[in-house]
Design an enzyme around this catalytic site. Structure first.
Site, PDB file in Angstrom:
ATOM      1  N   ASP A 197       0.850  -1.187   0.000  1.00  0.00           N
ATOM      2  CA  ASP A 197       0.000   0.000   0.000  1.00  0.00           C
ATOM      3  C   ASP A 197       0.890   1.243   0.000  1.00  0.00           C
ATOM      4  O   ASP A 197       1.783   1.378   0.848  1.00  0.00           O
ATOM      5  CB  ASP A 197      -0.905   0.009   1.237  1.00  0.00           C
ATOM      6  CG  ASP A 197      -1.895   1.156   1.213  1.00  0.00           C
ATOM      7  OD1 ASP A 197      -3.003   0.961   0.687  1.00  0.00           O
ATOM      8  OD2 ASP A 197      -1.546   2.247   1.709  1.00  0.00           O
TER       9      ASP A 197
ATOM     10  N   GLU B 295      -4.786   2.389  -4.045  1.00  0.00           N
ATOM     11  CA  GLU B 295      -3.323   2.458  -4.087  1.00  0.00           C
ATOM     12  C   GLU B 295      -2.682   1.164  -3.603  1.00  0.00           C
ATOM     13  O   GLU B 295      -1.497   1.131  -3.268  1.00  0.00           O
ATOM     14  CB  GLU B 295      -2.821   3.638  -3.242  1.00  0.00           C
ATOM     15  CG  GLU B 295      -3.060   3.517  -1.749  1.00  0.00           C
ATOM     16  CD  GLU B 295      -4.410   4.068  -1.302  1.00  0.00           C
ATOM     17  OE1 GLU B 295      -4.519   4.462  -0.137  1.00  0.00           O
ATOM     18  OE2 GLU B 295      -5.347   4.106  -2.127  1.00  0.00           O
TER      19      GLU B 295
END
Length: 506
Positions: free
Chosen positions: A379, A422
């Site tokens: 992430d 993301e």
């Protein structure tokens, strides 16, 4: 004067060629050698150059079966076997679609004899004594009928071959198999020893061999690798025929039209390729295989004989090329649909759906063979801040840059996908937790050290876990997600590992 042997007389070239009729193979069978001489002289003087003389009617059938015959001039009354018996034997041994015109030589004027001859398969009569003009007129008429019949048979074979190729394409035959089948059909229908299918590169410059018929395996392997031409070479390669560097296939691709070569030894438009020269190729034909925006490649056929290719041959190759083109475009469309369904459109890596399929497959493999694998969730840190500060366009560029950086640092066996937002997820087959930790750390460092436009350095947090027996995809991903949460909670830009209880206690 009589003879029981077979003698072939070859006459000179006809003064006026009637669509190749002078090359017709004509058998003259009469127990009178004088009649044979009269007929042969009339035929050879008119330019017919393949006359087979037979005085023994028993040799007619073997001669016809040995080599294709275009016309039989047959006497009725002969010793050993009369003309009716010869026609009956031919009828029994020839295929139903074979058409051999028979011109009966007879001195009989009776309706009974003529009707019987017609019933046995005769097509016309030539009365004795012979009139030369009548001989040539009746011979020419029957040969033209024979020629039309052969052409129709040829066209029927072409249509059947194209139809079969089309059925195979619609049935989903793979392109390599379809190319091989097309090369075989082209060689068979055209009656040549060699057929090839070449594929053009994206620039339409280099050609590589995709399928070939008639060549040795090592020759095909050597020819399959395309020659590398730099952009600076283009003016002197495919696009400049004056350099004499083009092969027939390349010249065809450049001109984008059909090409017939009667004699390679006298060819000046292009250079004879080493492969063609080594095989002793004399004649050839080639056409472009059309594509959506530019030609896909070239379809070609060659012979070591001086073969006279016709416009019908061009039409046949065009039909085959169109079938191949449709199959190629269909395959490309299927691949594009599959790519769109399994690829993240922004980053170009696998999407969540595709990764789920890969993970299920790897779990099944690990259960079956007892193999280890690791799962890594990644992430990007503070990505919302990047979007809020620089806008979503810059955020998209950061995601693409991160995906490229991760991809460059993975092994060939690893799988990367965009999991959402993301987040990225990595599947590392044949990798235990220790090796997985090394891989995750490598990715973390690579991302942290890579400066991105507008935002500079971007870090990422990683959660790692290892597959254990009885793990499902859901619990495996949940464990990696929990490890990622720990990495975020402990300060970001780090790798945390969370193993299943049994593995952690070892």
């Amino acid at each position: 004067m009589s003879s029981t042997g077979e003698n072939t007389r070859t006459g000179g070239d006809a003064e006026q060629s009637d669509n190749g009729l002078e090359n017709s193979r004509i058998i003259v069978c009469d127990d009178s050698m004088l009649n044979i001489i009269i007929l042969t002289k009339a035929l050879t003087t008119a330019g017919y150059n393949q006359i087979v003389q037979l005085t023994d009617p028993r040799k007619v059938l073997p001669s016809v079966l040995e080599k294709d015959c275009d016309l039989l001039l047959l006497d009725i009354e002969m010793p050993h076997m009369d003309g009716f018996q010869v026609m009956e034997a031919l009828h029994e041994h020839l295929f139903a679609d074979d058409f051999l015109p028979i011109l009966v030589l007879t001195g009989h004027q009776s309706i009974e004899v003529r009707n019987r001859a017609l019933a046995e398969g005769a097509n016309d009569f030539l009365n004795k004594p012979f009139d030369e003009s009548e001989i040539l007129l009746r011979v020419r008429n029957l040969l033209k009928i024979r020629q039309s019949h052969k052409l129709q048979q040829y066209l029927n074979r072409q249509q059947a071959a194209v139809a079969e190729l089309g059925r195979n394409a619609l049935a989903g035959m793979s392109l390599p198999d379809l190319f091989g089948e097309a090369a075989n059909q082209v060689a068979r229908i055209l009656g040549v020893e060699f057929a090839e299918i070449f594929e053009s590169d994206e620039k339409g410059v280099n050609l590589s061999l995709r399928a070939g018929m008639g060549f040795a395996h090592d020759v095909l392997q050597a020819e399959a690798a395309p020659a590398d031409l730099d952009d600076d070479d283009l003016s002197g390669s495919l696009f400049d025929a004056t350099t004499q560097r083009l092969s027939q296939a390349e010249y065809t691709l450049m001109k984008e039209k059909s090409l017939i070569v009667k004699d390679f030894r006298a060819e000046h438009r292009f250079e004879v390729s080493p492969m063609a020269a080594a095989q002793g190729i004399v004649s050839g034909i080639s056409i472009v295989i059309p594509g959506k925006f530019m030609p896909f490649g070239v379809l070609a056929a060659h012979s070591t004989r001086s073969k006279r290719f016709t416009q019908d041959d061009v039409y046949f190759l065009e039909f085959v090329a169109n079938v191949l083109s449709a199959a190629i475009l269909r395959k490309q469309a299927e691949e594009e649909i599959h790519r769109m369904a399994t690829t993240d459109p922004l980053t170009g890596v696998a999407n969540r759906r595709r990764f789920s399929e890969l993970l299920d497959h790897e779990i099944n493999r690990a259960v079956r063979y007892g193999a280890a694998f690791s799962l890594i969730l990644c992430d990007l840190d503070k990505f919302k801040q990047i979007n809020d500060t620089h806008g979503h366009n810059v955020g998209d560029e950061v995601l693409k840059g991160a995906a490229n950086t991760i991809r460059k640092n993975l092994r060939e066996s690893d799988w990367l996908a965009r999991w959402g937002g993301e987040e990225f997820i990595i599947l590392a087959p044949q990798t235990d937790a220790d090796m997985g930790l090394m891989l995750a750390e490598k990715l973390r460092v690579a991302l942290a050290e890579h400066a991105m436009e507008h935002v500079g350095h971007v870090t990422a947090s990683f959660g790692l876990t290892q597959f254990a027996p009885h793990d499902t995809a859901t619990c495996l991903i949940k464990r990696a997600d929990d490890a990622l949460y720990q990495a975020k909670h402990l300060g970001r830009n780090r790798v945390e590992t969370l193993l299943p209880a049994a593995t952690a206690n070892q």
